[in-house]
Design a protein around this motif. Structure first.
Motif, PDB file in Angstrom:
ATOM      1  N   ASP A  37       0.632  -1.124  -0.037  1.00 26.66           N
ATOM      2  CA  ASP A  37       0.007   0.027  -0.022  1.00 26.66           C
ATOM      3  C   ASP A  37       0.908   1.291  -0.052  1.00 26.66           C
ATOM      4  N   ASN A  38       1.995   1.158  -0.294  1.00 23.64           N
ATOM      5  CA  ASN A  38       2.954   2.288  -0.287  1.00 23.64           C
ATOM      6  C   ASN A  38       2.954   3.249   0.871  1.00 23.64           C
ATOM      7  N   GLN A  39       2.927   2.700   2.167  1.00 25.40           N
ATOM      8  CA  GLN A  39       2.996   3.409   3.288  1.00 25.40           C
ATOM      9  C   GLN A  39       4.278   3.841   3.724  1.00 25.40           C
ATOM     10  N   PHE A  40       5.180   3.384   3.229  1.00 26.55           N
ATOM     11  CA  PHE A  40       6.993   3.565   3.472  1.00 26.55           C
ATOM     12  C   PHE A  40       7.258   4.578   2.649  1.00 26.55           C
ATOM     13  N   GLN A  41       8.333   5.292   3.294  1.00 26.44           N
ATOM     14  CA  GLN A  41       8.852   6.371   2.944  1.00 26.44           C
ATOM     15  C   GLN A  41      10.336   6.748   3.354  1.00 26.44           C
ATOM     16  N   LEU A  42      11.016   6.882   2.499  1.00 25.00           N
ATOM     17  CA  LEU A  42      12.568   7.226   2.890  1.00 25.00           C
ATOM     18  C   LEU A  42      12.664   8.777   3.264  1.00 25.00           C
ATOM     19  N   TYR A  43      13.183   9.114   4.500  1.00 22.32           N
ATOM     20  CA  TYR A  43      13.759  10.388   4.868  1.00 22.32           C
ATOM     21  C   TYR A  43      15.169  10.540   4.753  1.00 22.32           C
ATOM     22  N   PHE A  44      15.749  11.604   4.592  1.00 24.75           N
ATOM     23  CA  PHE A  44      17.343  11.696   4.317  1.00 24.75           C
ATOM     24  C   PHE A  44      17.717  12.873   5.400  1.00 24.75           C
ATOM     25  N   GLN A  45      18.985  12.500   5.853  1.00 23.93           N
ATOM     26  CA  GLN A  45      19.526  13.355   6.913  1.00 23.93           C
ATOM     27  C   GLN A  45      20.871  13.610   6.367  1.00 23.93           C
ATOM     28  N   PRO A  46      21.334  14.971   6.541  1.00 23.55           N
ATOM     29  CA  PRO A  46      22.787  15.239   6.055  1.00 23.55           C
ATOM     30  C   PRO A  46      23.631  14.898   6.915  1.00 23.55           C
ATOM     31  N   LEU A  47      24.951  14.406   6.172  1.00 24.89           N
ATOM     32  CA  LEU A  47      26.229  14.497   7.005  1.00 24.89           C
ATOM     33  C   LEU A  47      27.171  15.480   6.588  1.00 24.89           C
ATOM     34  N   LEU A  48      27.984  16.107   7.538  1.00 23.14           N
ATOM     35  CA  LEU A  48      28.833  17.265   7.166  1.00 23.14           C
ATOM     36  C   LEU A  48      30.282  16.945   7.588  1.00 23.14           C
ATOM     37  N   ASP A  49      31.064  17.120   6.637  1.00 17.94           N
ATOM     38  CA  ASP A  49      32.531  17.235   7.073  1.00 17.94           C
ATOM     39  C   ASP A  49      32.909  18.242   7.523  1.00 17.94           C
ATOM     40  N   LEU A  50      33.715  17.913   8.904  1.00 16.90           N
ATOM     41  CA  LEU A  50      33.948  18.956   9.694  1.00 16.90           C
ATOM     42  C   LEU A  50      35.273  19.969   9.199  1.00 16.90           C
ATOM     43  N   ALA A 252      30.033  15.182  11.062  1.00 14.51           N
ATOM     44  CA  ALA A 252      28.944  14.949  12.203  1.00 14.51           C
ATOM     45  C   ALA A 252      27.385  14.994  11.461  1.00 14.51           C
ATOM     46  N   GLN A 253      26.796  14.334  12.281  1.00 12.04           N
ATOM     47  CA  GLN A 253      25.238  14.217  11.631  1.00 12.04           C
ATOM     48  C   GLN A 253      24.243  14.475  12.996  1.00 12.04           C
ATOM     49  N   GLY A 254      23.245  15.253  12.698  1.00 10.50           N
ATOM     50  CA  GLY A 254      22.480  15.579  13.895  1.00 10.50           C
ATOM     51  C   GLY A 254      21.475  16.705  13.546  1.00 10.50           C
ATOM     52  N   TYR A 255      20.728  16.966  14.490  1.00 10.87           N
ATOM     53  CA  TYR A 255      19.573  17.900  14.073  1.00 10.87           C
ATOM     54  C   TYR A 255      20.202  19.370  14.085  1.00 10.87           C
ATOM     55  N   LEU A 256      21.555  19.750  14.624  1.00  6.58           N
ATOM     56  CA  LEU A 256      22.183  21.177  14.237  1.00  6.58           C
ATOM     57  C   LEU A 256      22.338  21.030  13.027  1.00  6.58           C
ATOM     58  N   ILE A 257      22.844  20.116  12.066  1.00  5.87           N
ATOM     59  CA  ILE A 257      23.185  20.387  10.897  1.00  5.87           C
ATOM     60  C   ILE A 257      21.840  20.011   9.960  1.00  5.87           C
ATOM     61  N   GLY A 258      20.861  19.415  10.187  1.00  6.15           N
ATOM     62  CA  GLY A 258      19.802  19.324   9.643  1.00  6.15           C
ATOM     63  C   GLY A 258      18.850  17.763  10.007  1.00  6.15           C
ATOM     64  N   ARG A 259      17.611  17.980  10.313  1.00  3.27           N
ATOM     65  CA  ARG A 259      16.961  16.926  10.598  1.00  3.27           C
ATOM     66  C   ARG A 259      16.447  16.120   9.339  1.00  3.27           C
ATOM     67  N   PRO A 260      16.334  15.004   9.591  1.00  2.00           N
ATOM     68  CA  PRO A 260      15.773  13.833   8.636  1.00  2.00           C
ATOM     69  C   PRO A 260      14.461  14.569   8.010  1.00  2.00           C
ATOM     70  N   ALA A 261      14.515  14.539   6.623  1.00  4.79           N
ATOM     71  CA  ALA A 261      13.565  15.109   5.704  1.00  4.79           C
ATOM     72  C   ALA A 261      13.161  14.540   4.528  1.00  4.79           C
ATOM     73  N   PRO A 262      11.965  14.652   3.989  1.00  3.53           N
ATOM     74  CA  PRO A 262      11.606  13.559   2.905  1.00  3.53           C
ATOM     75  C   PRO A 262      12.315  13.978   1.608  1.00  3.53           C
ATOM     76  N   GLY A 263      12.858  15.030   1.582  1.00  3.57           N
ATOM     77  CA  GLY A 263      13.988  15.409   0.308  1.00  3.57           C
ATOM     78  C   GLY A 263      15.022  15.986   0.702  1.00  3.57           C
ATOM     79  N   ILE A 264      15.776  16.277  -0.147  1.00  2.00           N
ATOM     80  CA  ILE A 264      17.285  17.141  -0.269  1.00  2.00           C
ATOM     81  C   ILE A 264      17.408  18.383  -0.747  1.00  2.00           C
ATOM     82  N   ASP A 265      15.967  18.872  -1.331  1.00  2.00           N
ATOM     83  CA  ASP A 265      16.153  20.151  -1.919  1.00  2.00           C
ATOM     84  C   ASP A 265      16.479  21.345  -1.127  1.00  2.00           C
ATOM     85  N   ALA A 266      16.435  21.120   0.133  1.00  5.37           N
ATOM     86  CA  ALA A 266      17.093  22.523   0.924  1.00  5.37           C
ATOM     87  C   ALA A 266      18.558  22.594   0.780  1.00  5.37           C
ATOM     88  N   TYR A 267      19.260  21.367   0.191  1.00  3.51           N
ATOM     89  CA  TYR A 267      20.533  21.485   0.269  1.00  3.51           C
ATOM     90  C   TYR A 267      21.022  21.578  -1.115  1.00  3.51           C
TER      91      TYR A 267
END
Ligand code: C2E
Ligand code: MG
Ligand code: MG
Ligand code: MG
Length: 276
Positions: A37-50, A252-267
């Motif tokens: 039923d297509n109820q799954f979705q992937l979110y994506f969370q960025p990783l930042l090179d320090l 580093a990975q975490g809310y400071l850099i970005g929360r998991p989101a349905p797309g990567i457009d913000a980046y």
């Protein structure tokens, strides 16, 4: 009567246990329908090179939109999927969907995919990986698989061989939740991991907790000499990020850099400008 952790090992079946069991059985039924039923979705969370302050990759994090209960956390449904055997088809869907998404990204960002230890028991994981790469056109060097040490806790020989076959394709292997298990350190000798991800429980207590500081320092020192890259998970404050950089963490990975989101457009500032 059911077995329990009680003093004599037995107790009477209580209504709340019945409820728990009921809820679990229901979830299992619902999970069986969810994929079709297509109820799954992937979110994506960025990783930042320090060092370079650039995004290197995104981690794919699975989300389940339950028709009645709303968003269900993977911490809740992954264990049920594992116990019911659904993790096989679900994990395959995640792998394919993640590779297809990353193949279309406007930058050569990598995609990190979580693999359940139970996926090592189903079919041939190296073949599934190869197929997902081929079908999507994503180069192997842009795929990273995240595993936990429990993969090496059972069937160590067989699973090491599976990991080696995957790595020989050019796919990177990361050890997730590092430091939470019992033998994390010994597994760094058993397999040439490309990356280790320090669990967020250590990061949470930065920058002031002395124990957290010395544990992370020990991990980064050791990783440095083994030539493994270190990512810190769960980075929420600038002070934590500064401390991690000082300690020698690469990423580093975490809310400071970005929360998991349905797309990567913000980046993708360029794509956004074009669209505007
Ligand atoms: P994980 O692989 O260690 O993923 C990191 C988790 O930390 C994610 O939780 C993420 O949303 C959360 N997180 C990221 N930054 C922060 C932060 O700054 N603060 C805090 N408090 N949390 C942060 P999520 O998405 O709920 O996933 C939980 C776990 O479920 C994952 O832990 C992973 O073990 C599992 N999981 C998620 N997606 C998949 C999947 O596709 N397949 C499998 N097998 N497991 C998955
Ligand atoms: Mg992970
Ligand atoms: Mg983790
Ligand atoms: Mg985790």
């Amino acid at each position: 009567r059911v077995k329990s952790e009680g003093r004599n090992g037995w107790c009477f079946f209580r209504p709340e246990m019945d409820e728990q069991l009921q809820r679990r059985l229901e979830m299992e039924q619902d999970l069986k329908r969810a994929l079709a039923d297509n109820q799954f979705q992937l979110y994506f969370q960025p990783l930042l090179d320090l060092g370079s302050h650039e995004i290197t990759s995104f981690e794919a994090l699975l989300r389940w939109h339950h028709p009645v209960r709303g968003m269900v956390s993977p911490a809740e449904f992954i264990p049920v999927a594992e116990e019911s055997g659904l993790i096989g088809p679900l994990g395959e869907w995640v792998l394919k969907t993640a590779c297809n998404a990353a193949a279309n990204w406007p930058q050569p960002w990598r995609i990190a995919v979580n693999i359940s230890p139970l996926q090592f028991r189903h079919k041939s994981l190296p073949v599934l990986v190869k197929k997902a790469l081929k079908a999507s056109g994503l180069p192997a060097s842009r795929l990273e698989l995240e595993i936990t040490e429990s993969v090496l806790l059972e069937n160590e020989k067989q699973n090491l061989s599976i990991l080696t076959q995957i790595r020989e394709q050019g796919v990177r292997i990361a050890m997730d939740d590092f430091g939470t298990g019992y033998s994390s350190l010994s597994y760094l000798r058993a397999f040439p991991f490309d990356k280790i991800k320090i669990d967020q429980s250590f990061v949470r207590d930065l920058p002031h907790d002395r124990d957290a500081l010395s544990i992370i320092r020990a991990i980064t020192d050791m990783a440095q000499s083994l030539g493994v890259r270190i990512t810190a998970e769960g980075v929420e404050t600038p002070a934590q990020m500064d401390a991690l950089k000082d300690l020698g963490c690469h990423e580093a990975q975490g809310y400071l850099i970005g929360r998991p989101a349905p797309g990567i457009d913000a980046y993708c500032p360029v794509a956004k400008t074009v669209a505007a």
